[in-house]
Design a protein around this motif. Structure first.
Motif, short mmCIF file in Angstrom:
data_model
loop_
_atom_site.label_atom_id
_atom_site.label_comp_id
_atom_site.label_asym_id
_atom_site.label_seq_id
_atom_site.Cartn_x
_atom_site.Cartn_y
_atom_site.Cartn_z
N ASN A 1 -10.73 24.88 -11.68
CA ASN A 1 -10.68 26.23 -12.25
C ASN A 1 -10.51 26.20 -13.77
OD1 ASN A 1 -10.78 27.34 -9.60
ND2 ASN A 1 -8.57 27.01 -9.40
N GLY A 2 -11.20 25.24 -14.40
CA GLY A 2 -11.17 25.13 -15.85
C GLY A 2 -9.93 24.48 -16.42
N THR A 3 -9.02 24.01 -15.54
CA THR A 3 -7.78 23.40 -16.00
C THR A 3 -7.78 21.91 -15.69
OG1 THR A 3 -6.58 25.46 -15.58
CG2 THR A 3 -5.26 23.46 -15.84
N LYS A 4 -7.39 21.10 -16.69
CA LYS A 4 -7.30 19.66 -16.49
C LYS A 4 -5.97 19.32 -15.83
CE LYS A 4 -8.72 16.99 -19.83
NZ LYS A 4 -8.75 16.16 -21.06
N LEU A 5 -6.03 18.60 -14.70
CA LEU A 5 -4.82 18.26 -13.95
C LEU A 5 -4.78 16.76 -13.64
CD1 LEU A 5 -5.08 21.08 -11.24
CD2 LEU A 5 -3.62 21.13 -13.26
N SER A 6 -3.58 16.21 -13.53
CA SER A 6 -3.39 14.84 -13.07
C SER A 6 -2.78 14.92 -11.68
CB SER A 6 -2.46 14.08 -14.02
OG SER A 6 -2.29 12.74 -13.58
N ILE A 7 -3.52 14.45 -10.68
CA ILE A 7 -3.07 14.60 -9.29
C ILE A 7 -3.15 13.26 -8.56
CG2 ILE A 7 -3.80 17.01 -9.19
CD1 ILE A 7 -6.23 16.10 -7.57
N VAL B 1 -14.01 15.04 -11.44
CA VAL B 1 -13.12 13.97 -11.86
C VAL B 1 -13.57 13.40 -13.20
CG1 VAL B 1 -12.21 11.69 -11.26
CG2 VAL B 1 -12.59 13.38 -9.46
N LEU B 2 -12.61 13.20 -14.11
CA LEU B 2 -12.90 12.59 -15.40
C LEU B 2 -12.71 11.08 -15.29
CD1 LEU B 2 -11.11 15.10 -17.81
CD2 LEU B 2 -13.51 15.07 -17.06
N LEU B 3 -13.67 10.33 -15.83
CA LEU B 3 -13.63 8.88 -15.78
C LEU B 3 -13.42 8.31 -17.18
CD1 LEU B 3 -16.70 8.36 -13.40
CD2 LEU B 3 -14.29 8.58 -12.77
N TYR B 4 -12.58 7.28 -17.26
CA TYR B 4 -12.26 6.65 -18.55
C TYR B 4 -11.93 5.20 -18.29
CZ TYR B 4 -7.77 7.89 -16.53
OH TYR B 4 -6.72 8.05 -15.65
N PRO B 5 -11.95 4.33 -19.33
CA PRO B 5 -11.70 2.89 -19.13
C PRO B 5 -10.37 2.62 -18.42
CG PRO B 5 -12.58 3.28 -21.31
CD PRO B 5 -12.30 4.63 -20.72
N LEU C 1 0.82 -1.20 0.00
CA LEU C 1 0.00 0.00 0.00
C LEU C 1 0.86 1.27 0.00
CD1 LEU C 1 -2.87 -1.00 2.44
CD2 LEU C 1 -3.01 -0.73 -0.03
N LYS C 2 2.04 1.19 0.62
CA LYS C 2 2.93 2.35 0.63
C LYS C 2 3.47 2.65 -0.76
CE LYS C 2 4.60 2.22 5.41
NZ LYS C 2 5.77 1.93 6.28
N LYS C 3 3.59 1.60 -1.58
CA LYS C 3 4.17 1.76 -2.91
C LYS C 3 3.15 2.21 -3.95
CE LYS C 3 7.74 -1.72 -2.12
NZ LYS C 3 8.25 -3.07 -2.48
N ILE C 4 1.86 2.02 -3.63
CA ILE C 4 0.82 2.37 -4.59
C ILE C 4 0.63 3.89 -4.64
CG2 ILE C 4 -1.64 2.22 -5.11
CD1 ILE C 4 -1.60 -0.59 -3.95
N SER C 5 0.64 4.44 -5.83
CA SER C 5 0.43 5.88 -5.99
C SER C 5 -0.47 6.10 -7.20
CB SER C 5 1.77 6.61 -6.16
OG SER C 5 1.55 7.99 -6.32
N PHE C 6 -1.78 6.01 -7.00
CA PHE C 6 -2.72 6.20 -8.08
C PHE C 6 -2.87 7.69 -8.40
CE2 PHE C 6 -4.41 2.08 -6.42
CZ PHE C 6 -4.19 1.35 -7.57
N MET C 7 -3.16 7.95 -9.67
CA MET C 7 -3.37 9.32 -10.12
C MET C 7 -4.80 9.45 -10.66
SD MET C 7 -0.38 10.66 -9.53
CE MET C 7 -0.28 12.19 -10.48
N ALA C 8 -5.36 10.63 -10.52
CA ALA C 8 -6.70 10.91 -11.05
C ALA C 8 -6.64 12.17 -11.90
CB ALA C 8 -7.69 11.09 -9.91
N THR C 9 -7.52 12.22 -12.91
CA THR C 9 -7.61 13.40 -13.77
C THR C 9 -8.78 14.26 -13.30
OG1 THR C 9 -6.72 12.16 -15.64
CG2 THR C 9 -7.84 14.23 -16.13
N VAL C 10 -8.49 15.49 -12.90
CA VAL C 10 -9.53 16.38 -12.39
C VAL C 10 -9.53 17.69 -13.17
CG1 VAL C 10 -9.28 15.40 -10.08
CG2 VAL C 10 -8.05 17.49 -10.66
N ILE C 11 -10.63 18.40 -13.02
CA ILE C 11 -10.73 19.75 -13.60
C ILE C 11 -10.90 20.73 -12.45
CG2 ILE C 11 -12.07 21.29 -15.06
CD1 ILE C 11 -12.87 18.88 -16.72
#
Length: 201
Positions: free
Chosen positions: A94-100, A111-115, A82-92
């Motif tokens: 202030n109108g900017t798409k970010l990967s956090i 949050v943007l969802l995709y396959p 679990l310490k090694k897992i670092s999932f990323m999500a794509t969010v919007i």
């Protein structure tokens, strides 16, 4: 509450308890059966049945040792993974798409969802296109569930199988359905086969 205030208030993380060898060992000694066997062994020894008392003593040590090793190794492995897992999500934001990182997700994020995407927290859909989600981590059901604006709730830890969508985060961390389930089962440790056999003995 705006995004900055939300980020300061809470993080989207489930607390991982540090694995303590002493705590795991202490749990092995909380089995009342061990004390019953210990008393029986002492009585057996005092009445001259030394061989039987030695056999039962050996089984007590074996039970505690194996239980400790199996539980400690399993918890340590899980903690390390679990310490090694670092999932990323794509969010919007202030109108900017970010990967956090998941831990930086806050209530109100879009949050943007995709396959293939793992849903980072509980959310409410505001848009979808043929969206199907695997909820087996929560329900045990392997078949994907179609999500629509009528069936609009998606939960942390579930996976997008197909389609796409966008949702607003409504709960994070321990406030999510996944977090509540994780907390409720954290203290439940099923008996090993050896422990069941020892109880029968």
């Amino acid at each position: 509450m705006n995004v900055e205030q939300s980020m300061a208030a809470k993080t989207n993380e489930l607390k991982l308890s540090h694995v303590s060898a002493w705590a795991v060992f202490r749990r092995q000694l909380q089995n009342p059966l061990l004390y019953i066997l210990l008393v029986t062994t002492i009585v057996s020894f005092l009445f001259g049945s030394r061989f039987n008392s030695l056999v039962v003593t050996w089984m007590i040590f074996l039970s505690v040792g194996l239980g400790f090793w199996n539980e400690y190794r399993a918890e340590k492995t899980m903690e390390d993974l679990l310490k090694k897992i670092s999932f990323m999500a794509t969010v919007i934001r202030n109108g900017t798409k970010l990967s956090i990182p998941f831990k930086d997700i806050v209530v109100g994020d879009h949050v943007l969802l995709y396959p293939g995407a793992v849903i980072p927290a509980d959310l409410k859909l505001i848009a979808e296109k043929s969206l199907e989600v695997n909820e087996s981590v929560l329900s045990g059901e392997s078949l994907p569930v179609h999500k629509s604006l009528e069936n609009k709730l998606c939960f942390m830890g579930t996976t997008v199988v197909s389609g796409s969508g966008q949702g607003i985060i409504t709960a994070i961390g321990v406030d999510t359905k996944f977090g509540q389930v994780a907390e409720s089962v954290a203290s439940v440790r099923p008996e090993t086969e050896f422990q069941q056999g020892l109880k029968s003995f």
